[in-house]
Scaffold this motif. Structure first.
Motif, PDB file in Angstrom:
ATOM      1  N   LYS A  81       0.813  -1.214   0.000  1.00 31.95           N
ATOM      2  CA  LYS A  81       0.000   0.000   0.000  1.00 31.95           C
ATOM      3  C   LYS A  81       0.848   1.266   0.000  1.00 31.95           C
ATOM      4  CE  LYS A  81      -3.869  -2.218   2.394  1.00 31.95           C
ATOM      5  NZ  LYS A  81      -4.712  -2.229   3.615  1.00 31.95           N
ATOM      6  N   ASP A  82       2.146   1.119   0.208  1.00 32.58           N
ATOM      7  CA  ASP A  82       2.993   2.308   0.200  1.00 32.58           C
ATOM      8  C   ASP A  82       4.229   2.012  -0.629  1.00 32.58           C
ATOM      9  OD1 ASP A  82       4.631   0.704   1.825  1.00 32.58           O
ATOM     10  OD2 ASP A  82       3.737   1.510   3.647  1.00 32.58           O
ATOM     11  N   GLY A  83       5.248   2.842  -0.489  1.00 31.10           N
ATOM     12  CA  GLY A  83       6.428   2.701  -1.333  1.00 31.10           C
ATOM     13  C   GLY A  83       7.410   1.640  -0.885  1.00 31.10           C
ATOM     14  N   ALA A  84       7.167   0.970   0.233  1.00 34.30           N
ATOM     15  CA  ALA A  84       8.096  -0.025   0.750  1.00 34.30           C
ATOM     16  C   ALA A  84       8.152  -1.243  -0.164  1.00 34.30           C
ATOM     17  CB  ALA A  84       7.683  -0.448   2.151  1.00 34.30           C
ATOM     18  N   THR A  85       9.342  -1.837  -0.290  1.00 29.25           N
ATOM     19  CA  THR A  85       9.515  -3.037  -1.096  1.00 29.25           C
ATOM     20  C   THR A  85       9.521  -4.265  -0.185  1.00 29.25           C
ATOM     21  OG1 THR A  85      11.928  -3.051  -0.927  1.00 29.25           O
ATOM     22  CG2 THR A  85      10.940  -1.725  -2.704  1.00 29.25           C
ATOM     23  N   ASP A  90       9.863  -7.498   4.355  1.00 27.39           N
ATOM     24  CA  ASP A  90       9.970  -8.938   4.632  1.00 27.39           C
ATOM     25  C   ASP A  90      11.394  -9.337   5.021  1.00 27.39           C
ATOM     26  OD1 ASP A  90       7.294 -10.560   3.455  1.00 27.39           O
ATOM     27  OD2 ASP A  90       7.601  -8.546   2.686  1.00 27.39           O
ATOM     28  N   TYR A  91      12.386  -8.639   4.464  1.00 27.48           N
ATOM     29  CA  TYR A  91      13.768  -8.942   4.853  1.00 27.48           C
ATOM     30  C   TYR A  91      14.298  -7.952   5.891  1.00 27.48           C
ATOM     31  CZ  TYR A  91      18.821  -9.296   4.841  1.00 27.48           C
ATOM     32  OH  TYR A  91      20.125  -9.394   5.247  1.00 27.48           O
ATOM     33  N   MET A  95      15.199  -8.253   9.846  1.00 30.51           N
ATOM     34  CA  MET A  95      16.600  -8.194  10.260  1.00 30.51           C
ATOM     35  C   MET A  95      16.772  -7.200  11.401  1.00 30.51           C
ATOM     36  SD  MET A  95      18.606 -10.377   8.911  1.00 30.51           S
ATOM     37  CE  MET A  95      20.134  -9.638   9.504  1.00 30.51           C
ATOM     38  N   ASN A  96      16.049  -6.080  11.326  1.00 37.25           N
ATOM     39  CA  ASN A  96      16.106  -5.100  12.414  1.00 37.25           C
ATOM     40  C   ASN A  96      15.659  -5.745  13.729  1.00 37.25           C
ATOM     41  OD1 ASN A  96      16.846  -3.189  10.491  1.00 37.25           O
ATOM     42  ND2 ASN A  96      14.797  -2.308  10.326  1.00 37.25           N
ATOM     43  N   LEU A  97      14.619  -6.545  13.647  1.00 34.46           N
ATOM     44  CA  LEU A  97      14.137  -7.252  14.836  1.00 34.46           C
ATOM     45  C   LEU A  97      15.152  -8.291  15.315  1.00 34.46           C
ATOM     46  CD1 LEU A  97      10.436  -7.806  13.715  1.00 34.46           C
ATOM     47  CD2 LEU A  97      11.146  -6.487  15.727  1.00 34.46           C
ATOM     48  N   GLU A 130      12.886 -15.651   2.121  1.00 31.80           N
ATOM     49  CA  GLU A 130      13.883 -16.713   2.271  1.00 31.80           C
ATOM     50  C   GLU A 130      15.269 -16.162   2.596  1.00 31.80           C
ATOM     51  OE1 GLU A 130      13.205 -20.089   2.451  1.00 31.80           O
ATOM     52  OE2 GLU A 130      11.231 -19.167   2.578  1.00 31.80           O
ATOM     53  N   LYS A 131      15.546 -14.949   2.170  1.00 31.20           N
ATOM     54  CA  LYS A 131      16.807 -14.319   2.570  1.00 31.20           C
ATOM     55  C   LYS A 131      16.828 -14.145   4.082  1.00 31.20           C
ATOM     56  CE  LYS A 131      19.919 -10.454   1.578  1.00 31.20           C
ATOM     57  NZ  LYS A 131      20.118  -9.180   0.844  1.00 31.20           N
TER      58      LYS A 131
END
Length: 290
Positions: A81-85, A90-91, A95-97, A130-131
């Protein structure tokens, strides 16, 4: 069952809300990460159970996982819904978490991916998922990767077509799947916090062909069975066209669903919720709104 303090990321999405309900039902010690406190307050969470943070912005996560034992992440995009890929969310958000989990001494990280993810890394969404799965396997702590076979909510596309009186399927409609209700999947996710399993494939109790799901959707609307089968080569052409002429934001969800619908997706059966009852309830709710 040992007492474990659990934190849920992605708590206001389809699956996240069911996980919150399951944790409440079990009187578990848990907190939830959200951008929107109001949604979680509506679920009856107390202020001390709500962590306000943005998973795509690592600075907002600093210190929020301290004292927890288990982190459950349902973070990901299905329909953008926004500009995020996909790589952004998903990756990288996961990773931040994971980086913060290491700092906080989290004992176990539970991540929800998708069935057959390893075989579908050519798709943008699965490449990102999967990454992260590979990073999680190598983080050094305990983990569990849960691979559901589609959600009941994904089946609403059948219902929307059926509402108009006809369902369109690519190929002969005989590929099989057993999607799972969020409430059933939430039980599997929470159980994983106390098990030693590293990877869990799971689906719903009913293995159905696409034709059978289409018939149930039409039946729910009390419409006659009208199913149109579109040649498979047109599905492939459509994916190619979308990749060539639209952005990842547009074609990503279609690429995923069109690929999933061209193969069997069968996982070990679990749960009590049936797709027929789900469709009937959805139609009842939609009818009351009109």
């Amino acid at each position: 069952m040992n007492t474990r303090r659990i934190i849920v990321a992605g708590s206001t999405g389809y699956l996240g809300t069911h996980i919150i309900k399951e944790l409440q039902f079990r009187n578990a010690d848990f907190e939830a990460i959200t951008r929107n406190e109001i949604k979680l307050q509506a679920f009856g969470l107390k202020p001390q159970q709500i962590i306000t943070a943005e998973v795509t912005q690592p600075a907002t996560l600093n210190g929020v996982l301290q004292g927890a034992d288990v982190l459950i992440s349902t973070v990901g995009i299905t329909r953008q819904k926004d500009g995020a890929t996909y790589m952004d969310v998903d990756y990288q958000a996961n990773m931040n978490l994971l980086i913060e989990a290491k700092k906080a001494g989290i004992k176990k990280f539970i991540y929800i991916s998708a069935i057959n993810g390893e075989q579908m890394q050519h798709l943008k969404i699965m490449a990102a998922k999967e990454k992260f799965v590979n990073a999680l396997k190598n983080w050094g702590g305990d983990y569990c990767i849960i691979r559901p076979n589609g959600f009941f909510s994904d089946m609403k596309d059948f219902l929307e077509m059926a509402r108009k009186g006809r369902v369109y399927l690519f190929g002969n409609g005989e590929f099989k799947l057993n999607p799972i209700h969020g409430a059933d999947l939430a039980k599997v996710v929470v159980d994983a916090a106390y098990s030693n399993q590293k990877e869990i494939e799971v689906g719903g109790p009913d293995i159905l062909t696409q034709n059978e799901i289409a018939k149930l959707a039409l039946k729910a609307w009390k419409n006659p069975v009208k199913i149109t089968h579109i040649p498979n080569y047109l599905r492939k052409m459509l994916i190619g066209f979308l990749r060539a002429f639209t952005s990842q934001k547009t074609y990503g969800p279609y690429e995923f669903f069109l690929t999933m619908m061209a193969q069997d997706n069968i996982a070990p059966r679990y749960g009590i919720h049936r797709i027929e009852s789900f469709f009937e309830k959805e139609v009842d709710q939609l009818s009351k709104m009109n």
